[in-house]
Write an enzyme that holds these catalytic residues in place. Sequence first.
Site, PDB file in Angstrom:
ATOM      1  N   LYS A  95     -10.353   0.370  -2.488  1.00 22.63           N
ATOM      2  CA  LYS A  95     -10.221   0.109  -1.058  1.00 22.63           C
ATOM      3  C   LYS A  95     -10.501   1.377  -0.258  1.00 22.63           C
ATOM      4  O   LYS A  95      -9.663   2.273  -0.216  1.00 22.63           O
ATOM      5  CB  LYS A  95      -8.818  -0.419  -0.728  1.00 22.63           C
ATOM      6  CG  LYS A  95      -8.606  -0.681   0.774  1.00 22.63           C
ATOM      7  CD  LYS A  95      -7.206  -1.216   1.058  1.00 22.63           C
ATOM      8  CE  LYS A  95      -6.939  -1.344   2.557  1.00 22.63           C
ATOM      9  NZ  LYS A  95      -5.587  -1.864   2.849  1.00 22.63           N
TER      10      LYS A  95
ATOM     11  N   LYS B 127      -6.905   3.478  -3.258  1.00 20.41           N
ATOM     12  CA  LYS B 127      -7.337   3.446  -1.861  1.00 20.41           C
ATOM     13  C   LYS B 127      -7.577   4.868  -1.379  1.00 20.41           C
ATOM     14  O   LYS B 127      -6.820   5.777  -1.727  1.00 20.41           O
ATOM     15  CB  LYS B 127      -6.245   2.749  -1.041  1.00 20.41           C
ATOM     16  CG  LYS B 127      -6.468   2.680   0.462  1.00 20.41           C
ATOM     17  CD  LYS B 127      -5.327   1.912   1.119  1.00 20.41           C
ATOM     18  CE  LYS B 127      -5.360   1.994   2.642  1.00 20.41           C
ATOM     19  NZ  LYS B 127      -4.219   1.283   3.250  1.00 20.41           N
TER      20      LYS B 127
ATOM     21  N   ASP C 175       0.862  -1.184   0.000  1.00 18.76           N
ATOM     22  CA  ASP C 175       0.000   0.000   0.000  1.00 18.76           C
ATOM     23  C   ASP C 175       0.899   1.234   0.000  1.00 18.76           C
ATOM     24  O   ASP C 175       1.465   1.606   1.038  1.00 18.76           O
ATOM     25  CB  ASP C 175      -0.913   0.009   1.232  1.00 18.76           C
ATOM     26  CG  ASP C 175      -2.004  -1.061   1.171  1.00 18.76           C
ATOM     27  OD1 ASP C 175      -1.787  -2.093   0.503  1.00 18.76           O
ATOM     28  OD2 ASP C 175      -3.061  -0.866   1.789  1.00 18.76           O
TER      29      ASP C 175
END
Length: 328
Positions: free
Chosen positions: A264, A228, A165
């Site tokens: 996400k 995300k 991430d």
Amino acid sequence: MEGTPNPYRELPSPELCHNIDLEWISKVRVNTHAVLKRAQHVQAQKIPKKQWQAAWLLKAVTCIDLTTLAGDDTPSNVHRLCLKAIQPVRHDLLRAVDMHDKGITTAAVCVYPSRVADAVKSLREANSSLAVASVATGFPAGQTPLETRLQEVRVAVADGATEIDIVINRMLALTGQWEAMYEEIRQFRAACGDAHMKTILAIGELGTFTNVYKASLVAMMAGSDFIKTSTGKESVNATYPVAIVMARAIRDYFLCSGHKVGFKPAGGIRTAQESLVWLALIKEELGKDWLCPTLFRLGASSLLADIERQIYHHVTGQYAAYHELPMA
């Protein structure tokens, strides 16, 4: 909604979708009123009840990246997190709803780079193939030198992380340096190797919906497997209006390129009811194909505990005391 996808407006050629298309990015405008109205509609929908709610909650469990990103993380609490990810809901509760043999786990565990080896070790000892995700690239601010950020990715991958991430450099987005941001993310993509890359936009620091949409496009053009919302450390994290903007960008990119990018939301998602709204939003905006861990994740640390309490209530008719359920 101007500047957001619909199947009737002309899209760039597929060749441009896989590279940075500055012309497409420059033309983006987001209709804030339309976004907020759509978000209100999503939140006003009725949520499922009884066994249908339990089924949707178990679906949500399988999409969670069970996360610990605290300064006091230790090998022991990472080990506990991994065991909870492997058995996220008590076995007797799963048996009561006939789901005990369906292999329900969370989608992944998510930790700092220095804790990746601990997570990999715990999962290996438990004979689990659950994915280990690591934040990287100067999380959460992304304000360290580029080579330091790249090395952080390489170390996490070398230690066994299969998902990374990354965080974008918000300065580049805020000053409109989209090509520079694209080049940075491309370098992160190369450093990830075979690991999946989720790109955190830190939407609370991007200022406008238009910037969120543009950053989403650039991240996807640069090779992100997921986009995300947040690090969870900003003052504004995952919100429904921002999710709609990002989901429309994903849909637009898919219409252009034929490539599906995951989504996400993360930060501030704490209740079972919120997880149901997120699932409904994704189903409506992106379709059933996105309702799976390969294309949808929920970044959360405390959400799982509330979902398990709701399943306990569905099975027993009572709410569990906090000592009755294992800690996440």
